[in-house]
Design an enzyme around this catalytic site. Sequence first.
Site, PDB file in Angstrom:
ATOM      1  N   HIS A 121      -2.769   6.426   5.002  1.00 17.98           N
ATOM      2  CA  HIS A 121      -1.344   6.551   5.315  1.00 17.98           C
ATOM      3  C   HIS A 121      -0.817   7.895   4.805  1.00 17.98           C
ATOM      4  CE1 HIS A 121      -1.466   2.440   6.394  1.00 17.98           C
ATOM      5  NE2 HIS A 121      -0.723   1.897   5.449  1.00 17.98           N
ATOM      6  N   CYS A 147       0.808  -1.233   0.000  1.00 20.88           N
ATOM      7  CA  CYS A 147       0.000   0.000   0.000  1.00 20.88           C
ATOM      8  C   CYS A 147       0.841   1.282   0.000  1.00 20.88           C
ATOM      9  CB  CYS A 147      -0.961  -0.014   1.177  1.00 20.88           C
ATOM     10  SG  CYS A 147      -0.178  -0.417   2.738  1.00 20.88           S
TER      11      CYS A 147
HETATM   12  P1  NAP Z   1      -8.185  -8.350   7.562  1.00 18.93           P
HETATM   13  O1  NAP Z   1      -9.075  -7.198   7.778  1.00 18.93           O
HETATM   14  O2  NAP Z   1      -7.549  -9.005   8.751  1.00 18.93           O
HETATM   15  O3  NAP Z   1      -8.983  -9.462   6.728  1.00 18.93           O
HETATM   16  C1  NAP Z   1      -8.442 -10.734   6.437  1.00 18.93           C
HETATM   17  C2  NAP Z   1      -9.399 -11.532   5.577  1.00 18.93           C
HETATM   18  O4  NAP Z   1      -8.794 -12.790   5.241  1.00 18.93           O
HETATM   19  C3  NAP Z   1     -10.708 -11.854   6.275  1.00 18.93           C
HETATM   20  O5  NAP Z   1     -11.744 -11.881   5.321  1.00 18.93           O
HETATM   21  C4  NAP Z   1     -10.453 -13.272   6.804  1.00 18.93           C
HETATM   22  O6  NAP Z   1     -11.618 -14.022   6.994  1.00 18.93           O
HETATM   23  C5  NAP Z   1      -9.669 -13.830   5.633  1.00 18.93           C
HETATM   24  N1  NAP Z   1      -8.917 -15.015   6.027  1.00 18.93           N
HETATM   25  C6  NAP Z   1      -8.038 -15.125   7.046  1.00 18.93           C
HETATM   26  N2  NAP Z   1      -7.566 -16.406   7.111  1.00 18.93           N
HETATM   27  C7  NAP Z   1      -8.154 -17.087   6.117  1.00 18.93           C
HETATM   28  C8  NAP Z   1      -8.100 -18.430   5.665  1.00 18.93           C
HETATM   29  N3  NAP Z   1      -7.312 -19.336   6.260  1.00 18.93           N
HETATM   30  N4  NAP Z   1      -8.844 -18.801   4.609  1.00 18.93           N
HETATM   31  C9  NAP Z   1      -9.642 -17.881   3.988  1.00 18.93           C
HETATM   32  N5  NAP Z   1      -9.754 -16.600   4.375  1.00 18.93           N
HETATM   33  C10 NAP Z   1      -9.013 -16.203   5.427  1.00 18.93           C
HETATM   34  O7  NAP Z   1      -6.961  -7.991   6.615  1.00 18.93           O
HETATM   35  P2  NAP Z   1      -6.871  -6.865   5.457  1.00 18.93           P
HETATM   36  O8  NAP Z   1      -6.324  -5.625   6.028  1.00 18.93           O
HETATM   37  O9  NAP Z   1      -8.165  -6.851   4.682  1.00 18.93           O
HETATM   38  O10 NAP Z   1      -5.689  -7.455   4.563  1.00 18.93           O
HETATM   39  C11 NAP Z   1      -5.874  -8.575   3.731  1.00 18.93           C
HETATM   40  C12 NAP Z   1      -4.666  -8.732   2.802  1.00 18.93           C
HETATM   41  O11 NAP Z   1      -4.506  -7.533   2.044  1.00 18.93           O
HETATM   42  C13 NAP Z   1      -3.331  -8.974   3.511  1.00 18.93           C
HETATM   43  O12 NAP Z   1      -2.538  -9.793   2.683  1.00 18.93           O
HETATM   44  C14 NAP Z   1      -2.744  -7.590   3.590  1.00 18.93           C
HETATM   45  O13 NAP Z   1      -1.336  -7.611   3.673  1.00 18.93           O
HETATM   46  C15 NAP Z   1      -3.200  -7.018   2.257  1.00 18.93           C
HETATM   47  N6  NAP Z   1      -3.254  -5.554   2.238  1.00 18.93           N
HETATM   48  C16 NAP Z   1      -3.915  -4.877   3.213  1.00 18.93           C
HETATM   49  C17 NAP Z   1      -3.939  -3.482   3.153  1.00 18.93           C
HETATM   50  C18 NAP Z   1      -4.621  -2.668   4.182  1.00 18.93           C
HETATM   51  O14 NAP Z   1      -4.480  -1.435   4.115  1.00 18.93           O
HETATM   52  N7  NAP Z   1      -5.340  -3.211   5.126  1.00 18.93           N
HETATM   53  C19 NAP Z   1      -3.324  -2.822   2.095  1.00 18.93           C
HETATM   54  C20 NAP Z   1      -2.692  -3.562   1.105  1.00 18.93           C
HETATM   55  C21 NAP Z   1      -2.673  -4.927   1.193  1.00 18.93           C
HETATM   56  P3  NAP Z   1     -12.316 -14.147   8.469  1.00 18.93           P
HETATM   57  O15 NAP Z   1     -13.070 -12.871   8.679  1.00 18.93           O
HETATM   58  O16 NAP Z   1     -13.194 -15.330   8.299  1.00 18.93           O
HETATM   59  O17 NAP Z   1     -11.217 -14.339   9.455  1.00 18.93           O
END
Ligand code: NAP
Length: 342
Positions: free
Chosen positions: A244, A131
């Site tokens: 950010h 990001c």
């Molecule tokens: P988050 O809010 O913690 O959400 C994680 C998601 O993944 C939830 O839907 C969760 O489902 C699912 N998940 C976790 N374990 C799983 C499994 N074993 N099988 C299937 N689904 C699973 O995280 P996020 O911030 O959205 O980030 C998600 C990804 O995007 C990460 O790789 C992160 O590095 C990347 N990312 C995030 C951002 C950001 O600003 N947040 C920016 C760029 C990239 P449950 O609800 O069922 O647990």
Amino acid sequence: MPRRPLRVAILGATGAVGQELLQLLEERAFPVAELLPLASPRSAGQSLRWQERSLTIQPVEEGVFEGVDLVLASAGGSVSRRWAPLAAAAGAVVIDNSSAFRLHPAVPLVVPEVNPESARGHRGIIANPNCTTILLTLALAPLQARRRIERVVVSTYQSASGAGARAMEELRDLSRTVLDGGEPVSTVLPHSLAFNLFLHNSPLQPNGYCEEELKMLHETRKIMGLPELRLSATCVRVPVLRAHSEAVNIRFEEPFPVDEARALLARAPGVELIENFETNRFPMPTDVTGRDPVAVGRIRQDLSDPNALELWLCGDQIRKGAALNAVQIAELLLQDRPGGEA
Ligand code: NAP
């Protein structure tokens, strides 16, 4: 990518990025024939609303990607490493938000405003960059197109939402705890972010940089096609809920007049200038929360180096830093369909 409306799976549909993806597909009228929300077994069976429809969240399991055209994955690196190759083998194009494949030589790493052509060479998986890196490259690319960048020094001010939906909730809860006179105890982030800040919590490397800082180096090089670019980052987590910020010092191989840089950034795609030196008004996270552009301002000559400029930027990293960038990549693929505009 077929010309008909697509069968789209959101892997990580309950997360911070997944929720934003759902909203953006609707907002941007992406041609979805069927939407498949996937998450962990914890959420499987629950329902979520999308476009007035109630959809049942499914667990990721063998066969779930059969017939799916597009997977927007945001469930973390280990989930992507396991499932993205299977989804691609089943015929889907996967746009992956995790870091799992970003530096793989056969996987394009794409910011549509910067290197859209890279998306064309995909073999089933396209990586969405880190990001902070997406936000940074939007400001660097228009300047690099005019004068070669030699070196970048960047400090980031990263919000809780960068660590996911649970980290945002923790910041809200622990802020209330502190205001009520209690002792904040964190369970999601390594330290309490309430009225506090700390260096980025990604794993430290032997050279003293953390993983997030090295992602900024390696991914900026790959996206901008500058394998020799020198870049040093210091990434800090700050008690902002969403969006950010980055303080950026850019050294060019020759002087870069400030007015020329400002004019380039003012018309650069995906960039918005927020800059009023008379009123001391420059970008803030609240300017960009829930919005698409990266806001840039306080562009100025570096007093210590005639070849360098300083600038400040803010961007909603769940949106442009993740979900929006992924949907824009998918839109590029639609444009490339035979005969076709998105
Ligand atoms: P988050 O809010 O913690 O959400 C994680 C998601 O993944 C939830 O839907 C969760 O489902 C699912 N998940 C976790 N374990 C799983 C499994 N074993 N099988 C299937 N689904 C699973 O995280 P996020 O911030 O959205 O980030 C998600 C990804 O995007 C990460 O790789 C992160 O590095 C990347 N990312 C995030 C951002 C950001 O600003 N947040 C920016 C760029 C990239 P449950 O609800 O069922 O647990």
